[in-house]
Design a protein around this motif. Sequence first.
Motif, PDB file in Angstrom:
ATOM      1  N   VAL A  68       0.845  -1.653   0.171  1.00  0.00           N
ATOM      2  CA  VAL A  68       0.106  -0.040  -0.243  1.00  0.00           C
ATOM      3  C   VAL A  68       1.239   1.476   0.389  1.00  0.00           C
ATOM      4  O   VAL A  68       2.054   1.137   0.031  1.00  0.00           O
ATOM      5  CB  VAL A  68      -0.931   0.275   1.514  1.00  0.00           C
ATOM      6  N   SER A  69       0.277   2.318  -0.119  1.00  0.00           N
ATOM      7  CA  SER A  69       1.214   3.827  -0.619  1.00  0.00           C
ATOM      8  C   SER A  69       1.957   4.163   1.003  1.00  0.00           C
ATOM      9  O   SER A  69       1.077   3.291   1.813  1.00  0.00           O
ATOM     10  CB  SER A  69       0.213   4.789  -0.844  1.00  0.00           C
ATOM     11  N   ALA A  70       2.513   4.988   1.093  1.00  0.00           N
ATOM     12  CA  ALA A  70       3.600   5.663   2.054  1.00  0.00           C
ATOM     13  C   ALA A  70       2.032   6.150   3.016  1.00  0.00           C
ATOM     14  O   ALA A  70       2.414   6.305   4.431  1.00  0.00           O
ATOM     15  CB  ALA A  70       4.023   6.451   1.851  1.00  0.00           C
ATOM     16  N   LEU A  71       1.458   7.152   2.146  1.00  0.00           N
ATOM     17  CA  LEU A  71       0.284   7.955   2.566  1.00  0.00           C
ATOM     18  C   LEU A  71      -0.513   6.660   3.917  1.00  0.00           C
ATOM     19  O   LEU A  71      -1.378   6.791   4.949  1.00  0.00           O
ATOM     20  CB  LEU A  71      -0.563   8.075   2.087  1.00  0.00           C
ATOM     21  N   GLU A  72      -1.281   5.229   3.592  1.00  0.00           N
ATOM     22  CA  GLU A  72      -1.977   4.739   3.709  1.00  0.00           C
ATOM     23  C   GLU A  72      -1.026   4.134   5.060  1.00  0.00           C
ATOM     24  O   GLU A  72      -1.413   3.426   6.386  1.00  0.00           O
ATOM     25  CB  GLU A  72      -2.612   3.451   3.186  1.00  0.00           C
ATOM     26  N   HIS A  73       0.265   3.380   4.727  1.00  0.00           N
ATOM     27  CA  HIS A  73       1.029   3.425   6.219  1.00  0.00           C
ATOM     28  C   HIS A  73       1.200   4.271   7.014  1.00  0.00           C
ATOM     29  O   HIS A  73       0.583   4.065   8.545  1.00  0.00           O
ATOM     30  CB  HIS A  73       2.290   3.140   6.195  1.00  0.00           C
ATOM     31  N   GLY A  74       1.027   6.320   6.627  1.00  0.00           N
ATOM     32  CA  GLY A  74       0.524   6.840   7.653  1.00  0.00           C
ATOM     33  C   GLY A  74      -0.183   6.954   8.651  1.00  0.00           C
ATOM     34  O   GLY A  74      -0.107   6.791   9.944  1.00  0.00           O
ATOM     35  N   ALA A  75      -1.346   6.416   7.842  1.00  0.00           N
ATOM     36  CA  ALA A  75      -3.200   6.529   8.254  1.00  0.00           C
ATOM     37  C   ALA A  75      -2.647   5.361   9.354  1.00  0.00           C
ATOM     38  O   ALA A  75      -3.096   5.721  10.488  1.00  0.00           O
ATOM     39  CB  ALA A  75      -3.981   6.329   7.464  1.00  0.00           C
ATOM     40  N   ARG A  76      -2.384   4.032   9.485  1.00  0.00           N
ATOM     41  CA  ARG A  76      -2.858   3.347  10.104  1.00  0.00           C
ATOM     42  C   ARG A  76      -1.556   3.654  11.830  1.00  0.00           C
ATOM     43  O   ARG A  76      -2.242   3.187  12.542  1.00  0.00           O
ATOM     44  CB  ARG A  76      -1.783   2.268   9.214  1.00  0.00           C
ATOM     45  N   LEU A  77      -0.698   4.043  11.091  1.00  0.00           N
ATOM     46  CA  LEU A  77       0.370   4.237  12.201  1.00  0.00           C
ATOM     47  C   LEU A  77      -0.225   5.553  13.273  1.00  0.00           C
ATOM     48  O   LEU A  77      -0.734   5.723  14.587  1.00  0.00           O
ATOM     49  CB  LEU A  77       1.562   4.661  11.693  1.00  0.00           C
ATOM     50  N   ALA A  78      -1.006   6.828  12.452  1.00  0.00           N
ATOM     51  CA  ALA A  78      -1.467   7.519  12.830  1.00  0.00           C
ATOM     52  C   ALA A  78      -2.848   7.389  13.701  1.00  0.00           C
ATOM     53  O   ALA A  78      -2.677   7.467  14.220  1.00  0.00           O
ATOM     54  CB  ALA A  78      -1.641   8.238  12.313  1.00  0.00           C
ATOM     55  N   ALA A  79      -3.359   6.631  12.943  1.00  0.00           N
ATOM     56  CA  ALA A  79      -4.515   5.291  14.319  1.00  0.00           C
ATOM     57  C   ALA A  79      -4.320   5.092  15.539  1.00  0.00           C
ATOM     58  O   ALA A  79      -5.738   5.342  15.634  1.00  0.00           O
ATOM     59  CB  ALA A  79      -5.537   5.131  12.965  1.00  0.00           C
ATOM     60  N   THR A  80      -3.601   4.254  14.988  1.00  0.00           N
ATOM     61  CA  THR A  80      -2.493   3.165  16.329  1.00  0.00           C
ATOM     62  C   THR A  80      -2.156   4.068  17.203  1.00  0.00           C
ATOM     63  O   THR A  80      -2.634   3.757  18.082  1.00  0.00           O
ATOM     64  CB  THR A  80      -1.561   2.534  15.881  1.00  0.00           C
ATOM     65  N   LEU A  81      -2.247   5.891  17.266  1.00  0.00           N
ATOM     66  CA  LEU A  81      -1.019   6.439  18.686  1.00  0.00           C
ATOM     67  C   LEU A  81      -2.168   6.910  18.502  1.00  0.00           C
ATOM     68  O   LEU A  81      -2.350   7.235  20.507  1.00  0.00           O
ATOM     69  CB  LEU A  81       0.056   7.418  17.931  1.00  0.00           C
ATOM     70  N   LEU A  82      -3.344   7.397  17.691  1.00  0.00           N
ATOM     71  CA  LEU A  82      -4.048   8.493  18.748  1.00  0.00           C
ATOM     72  C   LEU A  82      -5.147   7.012  19.401  1.00  0.00           C
ATOM     73  O   LEU A  82      -5.823   8.050  20.460  1.00  0.00           O
ATOM     74  CB  LEU A  82      -5.008   8.531  17.163  1.00  0.00           C
ATOM     75  N   ASP A  83      -4.996   5.980  19.096  1.00  0.00           N
ATOM     76  CA  ASP A  83      -6.233   5.233  19.777  1.00  0.00           C
ATOM     77  C   ASP A  83      -5.399   5.365  21.329  1.00  0.00           C
ATOM     78  O   ASP A  83      -5.932   4.787  22.421  1.00  0.00           O
ATOM     79  CB  ASP A  83      -6.443   4.129  19.287  1.00  0.00           C
ATOM     80  N   LEU A  84      -4.258   4.977  21.131  1.00  0.00           N
ATOM     81  CA  LEU A  84      -3.034   4.167  22.062  1.00  0.00           C
ATOM     82  C   LEU A  84      -3.246   5.764  23.081  1.00  0.00           C
ATOM     83  O   LEU A  84      -3.492   5.549  24.243  1.00  0.00           O
ATOM     84  CB  LEU A  84      -2.330   4.056  21.991  1.00  0.00           C
ATOM     85  N   TRP A  85      -2.343   6.685  22.362  1.00  0.00           N
ATOM     86  CA  TRP A  85      -2.435   8.522  23.616  1.00  0.00           C
ATOM     87  C   TRP A  85      -3.895   8.545  23.591  1.00  0.00           C
ATOM     88  O   TRP A  85      -4.144   9.597  24.852  1.00  0.00           O
ATOM     89  CB  TRP A  85      -1.269   9.112  22.732  1.00  0.00           C
ATOM     90  N   HIS A  86      -4.482   8.637  22.952  1.00  0.00           N
ATOM     91  CA  HIS A  86      -5.728   9.592  23.296  1.00  0.00           C
ATOM     92  C   HIS A  86      -7.575   8.420  23.636  1.00  0.00           C
ATOM     93  O   HIS A  86      -8.884   9.441  24.068  1.00  0.00           O
ATOM     94  CB  HIS A  86      -6.508  10.586  22.753  1.00  0.00           C
ATOM     95  N   GLY A  87      -7.175   7.605  24.250  1.00  0.00           N
ATOM     96  CA  GLY A  87      -8.448   6.374  23.596  1.00  0.00           C
ATOM     97  C   GLY A  87      -9.795   6.297  22.652  1.00  0.00           C
ATOM     98  O   GLY A  87     -10.254   5.769  22.699  1.00  0.00           O
TER      99      GLY A  87
END
Length: 109
Positions: free
Chosen positions: A42-61
Amino acid sequence: ERELGGRTADGLAVLFGTHYARLFADPRMVVLFDSAHADTDVSALEHGARLAATLLDLWHGTSVYATLGRGGSFGNVGRAHARAKRCPLHAATPVPPRFSTAQRDAWLG
């Protein structure tokens, strides 16, 4: 939030997407992304979206990762890292498979 392009998840996806674009251009790192696997191809942007979503879930519930339709983020991260460590493009994988110091340093920038 505005500085990141509007919705926080979208801005972080772009920010982390540029990080993945740099990784894809780095010969030490591109060997960890096996494009034969649909989850990785997948694109770099898709990988970035996955990482962003993971960290938001972890840090902000939040539940941003769930909106991607991919199941639970933390299980997927573990499976993705296991695949990367065993990627057929990655020559001379140590036993047990792990990321090299150079790869760790490249990830951290």
